[in-house]
Scaffold this motif. Structure first.
Motif, PDB file in Angstrom:
ATOM      1  N   ASP A   1     -19.163  16.391 -34.980  1.00  0.00           N
ATOM      2  CA  ASP A   1     -17.701  16.423 -35.062  1.00  0.00           C
ATOM      3  C   ASP A   1     -17.240  15.795 -36.372  1.00  0.00           C
ATOM      4  OD1 ASP A   1     -14.982  16.265 -34.708  1.00  0.00           O
ATOM      5  OD2 ASP A   1     -15.057  15.017 -32.907  1.00  0.00           O
ATOM      6  N   PRO A   2     -16.497  16.517 -37.213  1.00  0.00           N
ATOM      7  CA  PRO A   2     -16.026  15.915 -38.466  1.00  0.00           C
ATOM      8  C   PRO A   2     -14.899  14.907 -38.288  1.00  0.00           C
ATOM      9  CG  PRO A   2     -15.134  18.121 -38.238  1.00  0.00           C
ATOM     10  CD  PRO A   2     -16.101  17.935 -37.091  1.00  0.00           C
ATOM     11  N   GLY A   3     -14.368  14.802 -37.082  1.00  0.00           N
ATOM     12  CA  GLY A   3     -13.305  13.819 -36.837  1.00  0.00           C
ATOM     13  C   GLY A   3     -11.919  14.314 -37.183  1.00  0.00           C
ATOM     14  N   VAL A   4     -11.833  15.495 -37.759  1.00  0.00           N
ATOM     15  CA  VAL A   4     -10.554  16.143 -38.076  1.00  0.00           C
ATOM     16  C   VAL A   4     -10.720  17.616 -37.744  1.00  0.00           C
ATOM     17  CG1 VAL A   4      -9.944  14.506 -39.914  1.00  0.00           C
ATOM     18  CG2 VAL A   4     -11.243  16.582 -40.477  1.00  0.00           C
ATOM     19  N   PRO A   5      -9.641  18.389 -37.643  1.00  0.00           N
ATOM     20  CA  PRO A   5      -9.801  19.831 -37.405  1.00  0.00           C
ATOM     21  C   PRO A   5     -10.679  20.463 -38.485  1.00  0.00           C
ATOM     22  CG  PRO A   5      -7.520  19.166 -37.063  1.00  0.00           C
ATOM     23  CD  PRO A   5      -8.212  17.974 -37.649  1.00  0.00           C
ATOM     24  N   VAL A   6     -11.486  21.441 -38.084  1.00  0.00           N
ATOM     25  CA  VAL A   6     -12.444  22.044 -39.020  1.00  0.00           C
ATOM     26  C   VAL A   6     -11.771  22.610 -40.275  1.00  0.00           C
ATOM     27  CG1 VAL A   6     -14.075  23.957 -39.296  1.00  0.00           C
ATOM     28  CG2 VAL A   6     -14.257  22.414 -37.329  1.00  0.00           C
ATOM     29  N   PRO A   7     -10.624  23.277 -40.196  1.00  0.00           N
ATOM     30  CA  PRO A   7      -9.999  23.741 -41.445  1.00  0.00           C
ATOM     31  C   PRO A   7      -9.699  22.587 -42.405  1.00  0.00           C
ATOM     32  CG  PRO A   7      -9.055  24.887 -39.583  1.00  0.00           C
ATOM     33  CD  PRO A   7      -9.913  23.794 -39.005  1.00  0.00           C
ATOM     34  N   ALA A   8      -9.259  21.459 -41.867  1.00  0.00           N
ATOM     35  CA  ALA A   8      -9.004  20.301 -42.722  1.00  0.00           C
ATOM     36  C   ALA A   8     -10.303  19.744 -43.277  1.00  0.00           C
ATOM     37  CB  ALA A   8      -8.252  19.228 -41.937  1.00  0.00           C
ATOM     38  N   ALA A   9     -11.356  19.738 -42.462  1.00  0.00           N
ATOM     39  CA  ALA A   9     -12.655  19.258 -42.929  1.00  0.00           C
ATOM     40  C   ALA A   9     -13.168  20.135 -44.062  1.00  0.00           C
ATOM     41  CB  ALA A   9     -13.645  19.246 -41.766  1.00  0.00           C
ATOM     42  N   LEU A  10     -12.979  21.442 -43.943  1.00  0.00           N
ATOM     43  CA  LEU A  10     -13.448  22.346 -44.995  1.00  0.00           C
ATOM     44  C   LEU A  10     -12.645  22.170 -46.275  1.00  0.00           C
ATOM     45  CD1 LEU A  10     -14.108  25.526 -42.833  1.00  0.00           C
ATOM     46  CD2 LEU A  10     -15.812  23.977 -43.820  1.00  0.00           C
ATOM     47  N   GLU A  11     -11.397  21.822 -46.160  1.00  0.00           N
ATOM     48  CA  GLU A  11     -10.620  21.495 -47.366  1.00  0.00           C
ATOM     49  C   GLU A  11     -11.201  20.261 -48.045  1.00  0.00           C
ATOM     50  OE1 GLU A  11      -8.220  23.060 -49.008  1.00  0.00           O
ATOM     51  OE2 GLU A  11      -8.495  24.732 -47.604  1.00  0.00           O
TER      52      GLU A  11
END
Length: 243
Positions: A46-56
Motif C-alpha cells: 500500500d503506498p499510503g495514498v491513492p494510486v494515481p497520487a502515488a504515480l504522480e
C-alpha cells in the motif's frame, strides 16, 4: 514460502539503488539509469495514498533524479489493476524486456564443491567488472553491484582469463543471484553450472537456504539452466510507464 511482497522486498534489499525512498510500502528507486530494478518504483503493498497520487510521486521522483518514470509491478496483483486504471501502460520498449520471471529454488539442490578455477570472492576483480558491467564501472554500477551486507563475486578462470561471472547477495536465508555472464567461447562447457554450484555452496555457508533469480522472459538459455538446477517460477513482474 515468502509471499510475493516479501520476496520482492528481499530482492530489492539485495539490489541496492543509489536512492531508495519509501512511499508507504512502495519504494522509489534511482541509480542513474543502471538497470530497471534500481530505477523504478517497486509497487508491492500500500503506498499510503491513492494510486494515481502515488504515480504522480513516481513521476516527480524520476524527474528529480533524471531517470525515466517507471513502475515495477507484479503481474496479476491489485497494484497492476490500479496502475492500469490510472492510465499507465506496459513498457514494451524496455531494453531488457517488459516482463521478467522471479524464480526460486533450494540451494541444496545444486550446491557443489568449487572446482579448479572457480571462486567466489569478497571483492570484484577488474575482469569481473569487465564481464558483468564494463571496464570502468560508473558510481551507480559500483553501488548496485558492489555494495551490500553479504555479497560474493563469483568467477571462472581458464588459463588466467575470466570466462564466467555472477553476483550473489545474502539477505536473511535468501541468496539473490544476478548478473550471470559467460563469454561466448565458454558457453555450453559447464562453466555456468560450476559457477552456480560454487555460489550456492557459498550461500549455504552464510546461512542462506534458497535462492531467488529475476530473469527476463526472453532469456531462454538462462531459464533452461535455472530449471535444470531445480528453480521454479514464483511470480512475474512487468515495467509500466505513463501513457
Amino acid at each position: 514460502m515468502d509471499s510475493v511482497t516479501e520476496l520482492e522486498q528481499r530482492c530489492a534489499d539485495a539490489w541496492p539503488a543509489l536512492v531508495d525512498e519509501p512511499l508507504g510500502q512502495w519504494r522509489l528507486r534511482a541509480a542513474d539509469g543502471f538497470t530497471g530494478r534500481a530505477n523504478s518504483a517497486l509497487t508491492t503493498g500500500d503506498p499510503g495514498v491513492p494510486v494515481p497520487a502515488a504515480l504522480e510521486r513516481v513521476i516527480t521522483f524520476a524527474a528529480a533524479h533524471a531517470i525515466k518514470p517507471a513502475a515495477h509491478v507484479v503481474v496479476g496483483s491489485a497494484s497492476e489493476s490500479a496502475v492500469a486504471g490510472a492510465g499507465w501502460r506496459v513498457d514494451h520498449d524496455h531494453p531488457g524486456g517488459a516482463s521478467s520471471y522471479v524464480l526460486t529454488g533450494a540451494l541444496s539442490e545444486f550446491a557443489c564443491p568449487k572446482s579448479e578455477g572457480v571462486a567466489v570472492l569478497p571483492l570484484p576483480s577488474p575482469e569481473w567488472w569487465n564481464l558483468t558491467a564494463q571496464d570502468n564501472p560508473t558510481a551507480a554500477q559500483r553501488h548496485v553491484l558492489g555494495s551490500g551486507h553479504v555479497v560474493g563475486f563469483g568467477e571462472v578462470r581458464r588459463e588466467g582469463v575470466v570466462v564466467a561471472a555472477v553476483r550473489g547477495a545474502v539477505v536473511g536465508d535468501l541468496l539473490h543471484i544476478a548478473r550471470l555472464a559467460v563469454v561466448e567461447s565458454a558457453r555450453r562447457t559447464g562453466a555456468a553450472r560450476a559457477l552456480m554450484g560454487a555460489l550456492a555452496a557459498w550461500g549455504l555457508e552464510r546461512g542462506a537456504t534458497r535462492c531467488a533469480l529475476q530473469v527476463a522472459e526472453h532469456n531462454e538459455p538462462a531459464l533452461r539452466l535455472y530449471a535444470s538446477l531445480g528453480c521454479v517460477e514464483h511470480h512475474q513482474y512487468r515495467y509500466w510507464v505513463p501513457a
